[in-house]
Each structure stands twice: as structure tokens, then as C-alpha cells.
Scaffold this motif. Structure first.
Motif, PDB file in Angstrom:
ATOM      1  N   LEU A 165     -11.355   6.122  71.867  1.00  0.00           N
ATOM      2  CA  LEU A 165     -10.737   7.069  71.811  1.00  0.00           C
ATOM      3  C   LEU A 165     -11.260   8.410  71.730  1.00  0.00           C
ATOM      4  O   LEU A 165     -11.213   9.577  73.081  1.00  0.00           O
ATOM      5  CB  LEU A 165     -10.211   7.515  70.334  1.00  0.00           C
ATOM      6  CG  LEU A 165      -9.116   7.408  70.197  1.00  0.00           C
ATOM      7  CD1 LEU A 165      -8.642   6.443  68.336  1.00  0.00           C
ATOM      8  CD2 LEU A 165      -7.726   7.459  70.131  1.00  0.00           C
ATOM      9  N   SER A 166     -13.287   8.183  71.616  1.00  0.00           N
ATOM     10  CA  SER A 166     -14.253   9.240  72.225  1.00  0.00           C
ATOM     11  C   SER A 166     -15.358   9.091  72.140  1.00  0.00           C
ATOM     12  O   SER A 166     -15.443   7.634  72.394  1.00  0.00           O
ATOM     13  CB  SER A 166     -13.752   9.635  70.989  1.00  0.00           C
ATOM     14  OG  SER A 166     -15.053   9.806  69.858  1.00  0.00           O
ATOM     15  N   ASN A 167     -16.457   9.368  72.544  1.00  0.00           N
ATOM     16  CA  ASN A 167     -17.908   8.949  72.831  1.00  0.00           C
ATOM     17  C   ASN A 167     -18.310   9.328  71.982  1.00  0.00           C
ATOM     18  O   ASN A 167     -19.782   9.652  71.152  1.00  0.00           O
ATOM     19  CB  ASN A 167     -18.475   9.612  73.877  1.00  0.00           C
ATOM     20  CG  ASN A 167     -17.829   9.489  75.130  1.00  0.00           C
ATOM     21  OD1 ASN A 167     -17.593   8.155  75.591  1.00  0.00           O
ATOM     22  ND2 ASN A 167     -17.825  10.169  76.342  1.00  0.00           N
ATOM     23  N   ASN A 168     -17.983   9.260  70.714  1.00  0.00           N
ATOM     24  CA  ASN A 168     -18.542   9.305  68.957  1.00  0.00           C
ATOM     25  C   ASN A 168     -19.767   8.513  69.207  1.00  0.00           C
ATOM     26  O   ASN A 168     -21.001   9.017  67.931  1.00  0.00           O
ATOM     27  CB  ASN A 168     -18.093  10.033  68.273  1.00  0.00           C
ATOM     28  CG  ASN A 168     -16.730  10.693  67.964  1.00  0.00           C
ATOM     29  OD1 ASN A 168     -17.305  12.216  68.909  1.00  0.00           O
ATOM     30  ND2 ASN A 168     -16.182  11.215  66.731  1.00  0.00           N
ATOM     31  N   VAL A 169     -19.579   7.176  68.797  1.00  0.00           N
ATOM     32  CA  VAL A 169     -20.190   6.005  69.097  1.00  0.00           C
ATOM     33  C   VAL A 169     -21.268   6.146  69.836  1.00  0.00           C
ATOM     34  O   VAL A 169     -21.559   5.540  69.482  1.00  0.00           O
ATOM     35  CB  VAL A 169     -19.200   5.308  68.287  1.00  0.00           C
ATOM     36  CG1 VAL A 169     -19.693   3.896  68.482  1.00  0.00           C
ATOM     37  CG2 VAL A 169     -17.751   4.989  67.621  1.00  0.00           C
ATOM     38  N   LYS A 170     -20.470   6.084  70.928  1.00  0.00           N
ATOM     39  CA  LYS A 170     -21.512   6.597  72.065  1.00  0.00           C
ATOM     40  C   LYS A 170     -22.440   6.806  72.010  1.00  0.00           C
ATOM     41  O   LYS A 170     -23.933   7.068  72.276  1.00  0.00           O
ATOM     42  CB  LYS A 170     -20.882   5.930  73.334  1.00  0.00           C
ATOM     43  CG  LYS A 170     -22.238   6.028  74.510  1.00  0.00           C
ATOM     44  CD  LYS A 170     -21.407   6.040  76.059  1.00  0.00           C
ATOM     45  CE  LYS A 170     -22.129   5.876  77.241  1.00  0.00           C
ATOM     46  NZ  LYS A 170     -21.395   6.242  78.404  1.00  0.00           N
ATOM     47  N   ASP A 171     -22.415   8.263  71.828  1.00  0.00           N
ATOM     48  CA  ASP A 171     -23.337   9.258  71.454  1.00  0.00           C
ATOM     49  C   ASP A 171     -24.580   9.114  70.141  1.00  0.00           C
ATOM     50  O   ASP A 171     -25.249   9.330  70.537  1.00  0.00           O
ATOM     51  CB  ASP A 171     -22.702  10.446  70.761  1.00  0.00           C
ATOM     52  CG  ASP A 171     -21.750  11.361  72.590  1.00  0.00           C
ATOM     53  OD1 ASP A 171     -22.047  10.449  73.801  1.00  0.00           O
ATOM     54  OD2 ASP A 171     -21.098  12.288  71.738  1.00  0.00           O
ATOM     55  N   THR A 172     -23.707   8.505  69.343  1.00  0.00           N
ATOM     56  CA  THR A 172     -24.408   7.516  67.923  1.00  0.00           C
ATOM     57  C   THR A 172     -25.176   7.013  68.460  1.00  0.00           C
ATOM     58  O   THR A 172     -26.166   6.829  68.048  1.00  0.00           O
ATOM     59  CB  THR A 172     -23.671   7.562  67.086  1.00  0.00           C
ATOM     60  OG1 THR A 172     -22.465   8.232  66.210  1.00  0.00           O
ATOM     61  CG2 THR A 172     -24.497   7.039  64.927  1.00  0.00           C
ATOM     62  N   ILE A 173     -24.844   5.414  69.135  1.00  0.00           N
ATOM     63  CA  ILE A 173     -26.307   4.719  69.685  1.00  0.00           C
ATOM     64  C   ILE A 173     -26.821   5.055  69.847  1.00  0.00           C
ATOM     65  O   ILE A 173     -28.121   5.088  69.916  1.00  0.00           O
ATOM     66  CB  ILE A 173     -25.025   3.586  70.413  1.00  0.00           C
ATOM     67  CG1 ILE A 173     -23.835   2.851  69.413  1.00  0.00           C
ATOM     68  CG2 ILE A 173     -25.948   2.564  71.177  1.00  0.00           C
ATOM     69  CD1 ILE A 173     -24.139   1.898  68.568  1.00  0.00           C
ATOM     70  N   GLU A 174     -26.887   6.388  71.026  1.00  0.00           N
ATOM     71  CA  GLU A 174     -27.941   7.169  72.031  1.00  0.00           C
ATOM     72  C   GLU A 174     -28.775   7.473  71.133  1.00  0.00           C
ATOM     73  O   GLU A 174     -29.620   7.866  71.520  1.00  0.00           O
ATOM     74  CB  GLU A 174     -27.276   8.240  72.487  1.00  0.00           C
ATOM     75  CG  GLU A 174     -26.555   7.466  74.308  1.00  0.00           C
ATOM     76  CD  GLU A 174     -27.344   7.358  75.128  1.00  0.00           C
ATOM     77  OE1 GLU A 174     -28.369   7.697  75.176  1.00  0.00           O
ATOM     78  OE2 GLU A 174     -26.916   5.832  75.815  1.00  0.00           O
ATOM     79  N   LEU A 175     -28.371   8.677  70.350  1.00  0.00           N
ATOM     80  CA  LEU A 175     -29.329   8.975  68.757  1.00  0.00           C
ATOM     81  C   LEU A 175     -30.148   8.057  68.521  1.00  0.00           C
ATOM     82  O   LEU A 175     -31.318   8.311  68.751  1.00  0.00           O
ATOM     83  CB  LEU A 175     -28.572   9.458  68.069  1.00  0.00           C
ATOM     84  CG  LEU A 175     -29.189  10.115  66.779  1.00  0.00           C
ATOM     85  CD1 LEU A 175     -30.582  11.102  66.670  1.00  0.00           C
ATOM     86  CD2 LEU A 175     -28.192  10.544  65.693  1.00  0.00           C
ATOM     87  N   PHE A 176     -29.557   6.199  68.088  1.00  0.00           N
ATOM     88  CA  PHE A 176     -30.412   5.789  67.921  1.00  0.00           C
ATOM     89  C   PHE A 176     -31.687   5.681  68.696  1.00  0.00           C
ATOM     90  O   PHE A 176     -32.468   4.773  68.212  1.00  0.00           O
ATOM     91  CB  PHE A 176     -29.359   4.801  66.809  1.00  0.00           C
ATOM     92  CG  PHE A 176     -29.127   4.775  66.144  1.00  0.00           C
ATOM     93  CD1 PHE A 176     -30.068   4.737  63.805  1.00  0.00           C
ATOM     94  CD2 PHE A 176     -27.797   5.450  65.210  1.00  0.00           C
ATOM     95  CE1 PHE A 176     -29.611   4.753  63.051  1.00  0.00           C
ATOM     96  CE2 PHE A 176     -27.556   6.130  64.101  1.00  0.00           C
ATOM     97  CZ  PHE A 176     -27.871   5.749  62.968  1.00  0.00           C
ATOM     98  N   LYS A 177     -31.084   5.513  69.569  1.00  0.00           N
ATOM     99  CA  LYS A 177     -32.242   4.911  70.732  1.00  0.00           C
ATOM    100  C   LYS A 177     -33.274   5.496  71.100  1.00  0.00           C
ATOM    101  O   LYS A 177     -34.696   4.706  71.032  1.00  0.00           O
ATOM    102  CB  LYS A 177     -31.433   4.517  72.168  1.00  0.00           C
ATOM    103  CG  LYS A 177     -30.324   3.677  72.446  1.00  0.00           C
ATOM    104  CD  LYS A 177     -29.643   3.554  73.399  1.00  0.00           C
ATOM    105  CE  LYS A 177     -29.948   3.903  74.632  1.00  0.00           C
ATOM    106  NZ  LYS A 177     -29.155   3.718  76.001  1.00  0.00           N
ATOM    107  N   ARG A 178     -32.701   6.283  70.066  1.00  0.00           N
ATOM    108  CA  ARG A 178     -34.440   8.047  70.611  1.00  0.00           C
ATOM    109  C   ARG A 178     -34.834   7.555  68.635  1.00  0.00           C
ATOM    110  O   ARG A 178     -36.150   7.707  69.050  1.00  0.00           O
ATOM    111  CB  ARG A 178     -34.401   9.356  70.316  1.00  0.00           C
ATOM    112  CG  ARG A 178     -33.127   9.307  71.942  1.00  0.00           C
ATOM    113  CD  ARG A 178     -33.423  11.224  72.347  1.00  0.00           C
ATOM    114  NE  ARG A 178     -32.175  11.506  71.477  1.00  0.00           N
ATOM    115  CZ  ARG A 178     -31.329  12.232  71.262  1.00  0.00           C
ATOM    116  NH1 ARG A 178     -30.712  11.131  71.921  1.00  0.00           N
ATOM    117  NH2 ARG A 178     -30.265  13.153  69.998  1.00  0.00           N
TER     118      ARG A 178
END
Length: 356
Positions: A165-178
């Protein structure tokens, strides 16, 4: 534009809080479904036609398939956890389009509880980043993870479906990569192959929930088939995910051991060596609820015949006073021992992180 299976989600009505139109993620969601009928509501918790919808159980799956709620997460906070993660992060969403009949999440919000996506994702991510920074380096390994602080990002929803539905999960995974000291985790019953492109670099742990295929067809309504979930493990490991198995819930019924033997054999036959080397599991035996039982009888009584057995279950009251049922103590001890023995014999490389 995200690809959504119409048999899983076919959004015809959207309920949204007014502030959603001022947030980028909210605007994206509204634009994604231009043909949906919009309903402005004061709060995602206060929707007369949805909240307390246990009285309309005959529309259970229709509600989950056709309705989307977009709101704002009001209480952005993180709390400690002790089993699947060190912490539970603020929810990215609430509710689910799938209809697992034992799930505790529907009881929190109108039972049928369609997906509510939270549009204030930037606020949520800033909170997680600040919280992780305060933890510092994890100096002592634990059963959760030897190196990182682990945050569950999907306690009240299924992130694999939310990501449709949205990029909420993808954005959160990007955060944890950092984040140098933390990783994300969530359990799922849905295979979303779009997530293979997320490249989490070992900073995200997906836990595929598994049970014997026969009973899954009855209890895991509207989820990915068990064989599909098992086959996905190799692909996700190859794509940089850490992949564990969530044997949950383990249901006691006639021939359950025989069925689990077949399940474990399929896992062993399917997984490649790289997947096996990193594999761990968590095991959670069934807990049921008296009110959810009454609702399920209206739309799926066959499923209840497997999970409602007061003669072998005992009452456990929740912190909110709800009456839950779990297997009686002596029986459960026997079941736990039997499962440990079976798993050790068939998947000796699969450590049990916790079992209860």
C-alpha cells in the motif's frame, strides 16, 4: 505505483483523518486509489461503521478487502520487549487484510479491523532514530541478537502486506540500514516479492510464520500458501535479509506431530545451505480468546473446531481483563517437549530462540 493483488485488496472506500491531506504519505495514498469513495472521519479509532464491527461478522472479509483507513499515529513511543525483539517500535500500520482466525490484533479495533496506514511516517522514523541513538552499542549478546538492538516494526500488522500500500516499510528498512547499532524485524504470512529489492544488508529480519499446510488452509485465511512461504526463504536470504521461522501458533489436534514432520521435511528439502546456516526459530503455542471465538462462529465455525477446546484449555486473563484460553499447563509442557524433540531430530541446525 505499487502492485496490489485485487483478490487480496480492492479498495473501494477510504476513511481518513483531515490532517492526512497535509502529509506527503497521506497524499500519496489518496492519489493511489482515485476511484475510491472518500470518508473524512475525526479519528481512525472512531468510525461508527467499523469500530465494534463484531456484530457484522458476515461482512468480515469484505471489510478487510475493500476498506482502507489512513490516519496519524498519535502515541509515537517505543516500549521494551523480551522475546522476538528488544523493543517494539511505533506501528507503521494497524490491522490486516488477511483473516487468520486466531489473531489477537482484530480485538483491539472493531474485530474485522481493516488496514490503517499511518501517514506521519517521518515523525515515526525520527523517533526510532533518536531511540536507537540513546541505546548505544549492544555490549552483551542475548537470544534476540548477538550484535544489534532489534526493533519489531510489525506488531499490529503484517508488514509484507503493508508494503503493498505504501513505502512506509521500505522507508523504515532504509533507516535501519543507516543505524549502526540496530536492526528491524517483523513476522509475516504473506510473500511480497517486491521486498526482495529492498537490499537490507542484514539489517532486517523477516520471520515467516509456518504451520502444517492442511490446517493453514483452514486457520490462515487469505494468506500465502505454506509452500510459497517456505520457498521464499531462500530468495530473501539471497537478497540480504536475515530469515527466521515463526512456528506460530502451534495448534494441538489429532495427528499434529505427523503433520509437523511433513512440514519440517519440506523445509529441510527446500532450503539451500546458506539459508540453513542462518536459520533460527521461535515457537508459540496457541492462545485463543472467548469473544473472538463468538465472532468466528458467525463466519468460520470450521476453524473454531480446531482452536476452541475448553476441556484442554485454561483461562488466562489479559492485562485489559480479556479472557484468553491456552493449553492446560501439564499438557502444554508435554507439547513443548514433543516439539523440541521433533525439531531437533529433523532440523538440527535450526536453533529455537524461545518457545512457550
Amino acid at each position: 505505483m505499487l502492485t496490489i493483488e485485487k483478490n487480496l485488496l480492492n479498495i473501494t472506500d477510504i476513511y481518513y483523518e483531515p490532517v492526512v491531506k497535509t502529509l506527503p504519505r497521506g497524499v500519496e495514498l489518496l492519489m493511489q486509489f482515485p476511484d475510491a469513495t472518500l470518508h473524512e472521519v475525526e479519528s481512525h479509532w472512531k468510525i461508527p461503521h467499523l469500530h465494534g464491527f463484531e456484530g457484522s461478522a458476515e461482512h468480515w472479509n469484505q471489510i478487510k478487502r475493500n476498506i482502507l483507513i489512513i490516519g496519524v499515529k498519535k502515541s509515537v513511543s517505543t516500549r521494551p520487549n523480551t522475546r522476538s525483539s528488544n523493543f517494539v517500535a511505533p506501528s507503521l500500520a494497524n490491522g490486516c487484510t488477511m483473516s487468520c482466525i486466531y489473531c489477537y490484533v482484530p480485538r483491539r479495533k472493531g474485530y474485522a479491523n481493516p488496514i490503517t496506514v499511518f501517514a506521519n511516517i517521518e515523525q515515526i522514523l525520527r523517533h526510532i532514530e533518536r531511540h536507537a541513538a540513546k541505546q548505544g552499542v549492544k555490549t552483551e549478546p542475548d537470544q534476540i541478537d548477538p550484535e544489534y538492538w532489534v526493533y519489531d516494526i510489525g506488531e499490529n500488522s503484517d508488514c509484507s502486506v503493508d508494503a503493498l500500500l505504501s513505502n512506509n516499510v521500505k522507508d523504515t528498512i532504509e533507516l535501519f540500514k543507516r543505524l549502526p547499532n540496530a536492526k528491524a524485524t517483523f513476522a509475516t504470512k504473506y510473500v511480497n516479492n517486491d521486498m526482495l529489492s529492498y537490499d537490507p544488508r542484514g539489517k532486517a529480519r523477516i520471520r515467516f510464520s509456518l504451520m502444517p499446510a492442511g490446517i493453514s488452509k483452514i486457520l490462515d485465511v487469505r494468506t500465502s500458501p505454506i509452500s510459497e512461504r517456505i520457498a521464499a526463504i531462500n530468495n530473501f536470504v539471497d537478497a540480504g535479509w536475515e530469515v527466521h521461522i515463526n512456528f506460530s501458533p502451534v495448534v494441538f489436534y489429532e495427528n499434529w506431530i505427523k503433520d509437523y514432520k511433513l512440514l519440517l521435511q519440506e523445509i529441510d528439502d527446500t532450503l539451500h545451505e546458506k539459508a540453513k546456516q542462518q536459520l533460527k526459530s521461535e515457537v508459540i503455542f496457541l492462545t485463543h480468546n472467548d469473544k473472538l471465538h463468538e465472532v468466528n462462529l458467525q463466519w468460520h465455525p470450521k476453524g473454531e473446531s480446531y482452536i476452541w477446546h475448553p476441556e484442554i484449555q485454561e483461562t488466562k486473563y489479559s492485562q485489559t481483563g480479556g479472557r484468553n484460553l491456552r493449553y492446560k499447563r501439564n499438557l502444554k509442557a508435554e507439547l513443548v517437549d514433543a516439539f523440541r524433540t521433533l525439531l531437533a531430530a529433523q532440523l538440527p541446525y535450526c536453533e529455537i530462540r524461545y518457545i512457550f
